[in-house]
Scaffold this motif. Structure first.
Motif, PDB file in Angstrom:
ATOM      1  N   VAL A  67       0.845  -1.193   0.000  1.00 21.41           N
ATOM      2  CA  VAL A  67       0.000   0.000   0.000  1.00 21.41           C
ATOM      3  C   VAL A  67       0.881   1.245   0.000  1.00 21.41           C
ATOM      4  CG1 VAL A  67      -1.686   1.320   1.333  1.00 21.41           C
ATOM      5  CG2 VAL A  67      -1.925  -1.162   1.144  1.00 21.41           C
ATOM      6  N   ILE A  68       1.886   1.261   0.860  1.00 23.83           N
ATOM      7  CA  ILE A  68       2.809   2.402   0.915  1.00 23.83           C
ATOM      8  C   ILE A  68       3.589   2.508  -0.392  1.00 23.83           C
ATOM      9  CG2 ILE A  68       4.823   3.386   2.090  1.00 23.83           C
ATOM     10  CD1 ILE A  68       3.760   2.044   4.668  1.00 23.83           C
ATOM     11  N   GLY A  69       4.028   1.376  -0.923  1.00 27.58           N
ATOM     12  CA  GLY A  69       4.741   1.380  -2.204  1.00 27.58           C
ATOM     13  C   GLY A  69       3.890   1.931  -3.334  1.00 27.58           C
ATOM     14  N   SER A  70       2.605   1.610  -3.329  1.00 24.35           N
ATOM     15  CA  SER A  70       1.700   2.146  -4.351  1.00 24.35           C
ATOM     16  C   SER A  70       1.497   3.645  -4.159  1.00 24.35           C
ATOM     17  CB  SER A  70       0.358   1.415  -4.286  1.00 24.35           C
ATOM     18  OG  SER A  70       0.551   0.040  -4.573  1.00 24.35           O
ATOM     19  N   LEU A  71       1.419   4.079  -2.912  1.00 24.53           N
ATOM     20  CA  LEU A  71       1.328   5.512  -2.626  1.00 24.53           C
ATOM     21  C   LEU A  71       2.575   6.238  -3.123  1.00 24.53           C
ATOM     22  CD1 LEU A  71      -0.080   7.930  -1.258  1.00 24.53           C
ATOM     23  CD2 LEU A  71       1.098   7.269   0.850  1.00 24.53           C
ATOM     24  N   VAL A  72       3.729   5.615  -2.939  1.00 23.74           N
ATOM     25  CA  VAL A  72       4.982   6.189  -3.431  1.00 23.74           C
ATOM     26  C   VAL A  72       4.911   6.410  -4.941  1.00 23.74           C
ATOM     27  CG1 VAL A  72       7.417   5.641  -3.871  1.00 23.74           C
ATOM     28  CG2 VAL A  72       6.478   5.354  -1.578  1.00 23.74           C
ATOM     29  N   GLN A  73       4.311   5.464  -5.646  1.00 22.81           N
ATOM     30  CA  GLN A  73       4.223   5.595  -7.106  1.00 22.81           C
ATOM     31  C   GLN A  73       3.394   6.820  -7.495  1.00 22.81           C
ATOM     32  OE1 GLN A  73       6.406   3.652  -8.458  1.00 22.81           O
ATOM     33  NE2 GLN A  73       6.550   2.708  -6.445  1.00 22.81           N
ATOM     34  N   LEU A  74       2.291   7.021  -6.796  1.00 27.52           N
ATOM     35  CA  LEU A  74       1.451   8.193  -7.081  1.00 27.52           C
ATOM     36  C   LEU A  74       2.187   9.492  -6.747  1.00 27.52           C
ATOM     37  CD1 LEU A  74      -1.967   6.930  -5.684  1.00 27.52           C
ATOM     38  CD2 LEU A  74      -1.267   7.101  -8.072  1.00 27.52           C
ATOM     39  N   LEU A  75       2.889   9.491  -5.612  1.00 30.11           N
ATOM     40  CA  LEU A  75       3.630  10.685  -5.212  1.00 30.11           C
ATOM     41  C   LEU A  75       4.791  10.963  -6.166  1.00 30.11           C
ATOM     42  CD1 LEU A  75       3.683  10.200  -1.341  1.00 30.11           C
ATOM     43  CD2 LEU A  75       2.288  11.813  -2.663  1.00 30.11           C
ATOM     44  N   ALA A  76       5.420   9.914  -6.675  1.00 31.27           N
ATOM     45  CA  ALA A  76       6.523  10.102  -7.617  1.00 31.27           C
ATOM     46  C   ALA A  76       6.021  10.756  -8.902  1.00 31.27           C
ATOM     47  CB  ALA A  76       7.197   8.764  -7.926  1.00 31.27           C
ATOM     48  N   ILE A  77       4.863  10.340  -9.363  1.00 32.64           N
ATOM     49  CA  ILE A  77       4.287  10.971 -10.552  1.00 32.64           C
ATOM     50  C   ILE A  77       3.941  12.425 -10.243  1.00 32.64           C
ATOM     51  CG2 ILE A  77       2.313  10.972 -12.139  1.00 32.64           C
ATOM     52  CD1 ILE A  77       2.339   7.859 -11.835  1.00 32.64           C
ATOM     53  N   ALA A  78       3.420  12.680  -9.051  1.00 30.59           N
ATOM     54  CA  ALA A  78       3.035  14.040  -8.653  1.00 30.59           C
ATOM     55  C   ALA A  78       4.238  14.978  -8.542  1.00 30.59           C
ATOM     56  CB  ALA A  78       2.280  14.007  -7.333  1.00 30.59           C
ATOM     57  N   THR A  79       5.443  14.423  -8.335  1.00 28.63           N
ATOM     58  CA  THR A  79       6.626  15.293  -8.279  1.00 28.63           C
ATOM     59  C   THR A  79       6.918  15.929  -9.633  1.00 28.63           C
ATOM     60  OG1 THR A  79       8.146  13.452  -8.660  1.00 28.63           O
ATOM     61  CG2 THR A  79       7.731  14.074  -6.357  1.00 28.63           C
TER      62      THR A  79
END
Length: 113
Positions: A67-79
């Motif tokens: 779940v945290i890893g998937s959140l990281v993916q969304l945040l990485a795109i948002a950067t």
């Protein structure tokens, strides 16, 4: 929903998150020097996201790590709003993350029969 964590998922997921931690940490100087982002914002986002990648990789023995890893993916795109190239790189890492999970599950499902 049954989400079984397999050793292959942990290995591939940790590999993706490890590479991603390096990339997102390296957006810090790019955001500061090239994009003109405030130092505090760039450090908080770049280093904070890199630390979150490492934390997620450490938690991959449990479903919460995914779940945290998937959140990281969304945040990485948002950067990408700070460093536009991250829209592209974030999408690549998201694709690698999804592939790592599904390929490992499929391969280990075939070999366990």
């Amino acid at each position: 929903m049954n989400f079984e964590v397999t050793p292959g998922m942990r290995r591939l997921g940790a590999s993706v998150l490890g590479m991603e931690a390096i990339v997102v940490a390296l957006i810090t100087p790019v955001a500061i020097q090239i994009q003109g982002v405030a130092v505090a914002v760039a450090v908080a986002v770049g280093i904070g996201l890199a630390v979150l990648c490492v934390v997620a990789a450490g938690l991959l023995k449990r479903p919460v790590g995914y779940v945290i890893g998937s959140l990281v993916q969304l945040l990485a795109i948002a950067t990408g709003f700070l460093v536009p190239m991250m829209f592209f790189l974030g999408a690549i890492f998201a694709a690698l993350w999804i592939t790592a999970i599904f390929v490992a599950r499929r391969v280990e499902g075939v070999t366990s029969r």
